[in-house]
Design a protein around this motif. Structure first.
Motif, mmCIF file in Angstrom:
data_model
loop_
_atom_site.group_PDB
_atom_site.id
_atom_site.type_symbol
_atom_site.label_atom_id
_atom_site.label_comp_id
_atom_site.label_asym_id
_atom_site.label_seq_id
_atom_site.Cartn_x
_atom_site.Cartn_y
_atom_site.Cartn_z
ATOM 1 N N VAL A 105 0.840 -1.203 0.000
ATOM 2 C CA VAL A 105 0.000 0.000 0.000
ATOM 3 C C VAL A 105 0.875 1.254 0.000
ATOM 4 N N LYS A 106 1.918 1.275 0.831
ATOM 5 C CA LYS A 106 2.828 2.429 0.858
ATOM 6 C C LYS A 106 3.511 2.622 -0.490
ATOM 7 N N ARG A 107 3.944 1.520 -1.115
ATOM 8 C CA ARG A 107 4.599 1.605 -2.420
ATOM 9 C C ARG A 107 3.657 2.221 -3.444
ATOM 10 N N ARG A 108 2.414 1.788 -3.457
ATOM 11 C CA ARG A 108 1.443 2.321 -4.414
ATOM 12 C C ARG A 108 1.092 3.766 -4.115
ATOM 13 N N GLU A 109 1.050 4.137 -2.837
ATOM 14 C CA GLU A 109 0.789 5.538 -2.482
ATOM 15 C C GLU A 109 1.925 6.437 -2.968
ATOM 16 N N LYS B 297 3.927 5.836 -5.460
ATOM 17 C CA LYS B 297 3.860 5.837 -6.921
ATOM 18 C C LYS B 297 2.792 6.815 -7.410
ATOM 19 N N ARG B 298 1.688 6.905 -6.706
ATOM 20 C CA ARG B 298 0.585 7.769 -7.081
ATOM 21 C C ARG B 298 0.845 9.234 -6.736
ATOM 22 N N LEU B 299 1.641 9.499 -5.721
ATOM 23 C CA LEU B 299 1.868 10.848 -5.223
ATOM 24 C C LEU B 299 2.354 11.835 -6.279
ATOM 25 N N PRO B 300 3.374 11.525 -7.109
ATOM 26 C CA PRO B 300 3.830 12.500 -8.130
ATOM 27 C C PRO B 300 2.715 12.871 -9.121
ATOM 28 N N GLN B 301 1.852 11.937 -9.462
ATOM 29 C CA GLN B 301 0.739 12.233 -10.378
ATOM 30 C C GLN B 301 -0.234 13.193 -9.749
#
Length: 78
Positions: A64-68, A70-74
């Motif tokens: 979940v942290k990895r995906r968060e 990854k999504r943050l810059p977008q």
């Protein structure tokens, strides 16, 4: 056939409040079906004294942290 028996769960009375069991550590639960052999694979990599559920919780939290991240810059570009 029916036989009256003593309660199976022990309880303690504190003041006027009935307390049973222990305090919840985890407030949410999920039932999941795993692919054949997944439990055996998890068990083979567990550390001494480690619980399978600890491994699952840690893996979920890490993903979940990895995906968060990854999504943050977008989200910042929007």
């Amino acid at each position: 056939m029916y036989k009256e028996s003593a309660a199976l769960t022990q309880y303690c009375v504190h003041g006027n409040r009935l307390v049973m069991g222990r305090r919840k550590l985890w407030h949410e639960s999920v039932n999941l079906t795993l692919p054949l052999g997944a439990k055996a694979r998890m068990d083979s990599v567990l550390n001494e004294g480690e619980d399978r559920l600890d491994l699952i919780r840690e893996a979920i939290e890490r993903e979940v942290k990895r995906r968060e991240r990854k999504r943050l810059p977008q989200d910042k570009e929007s």
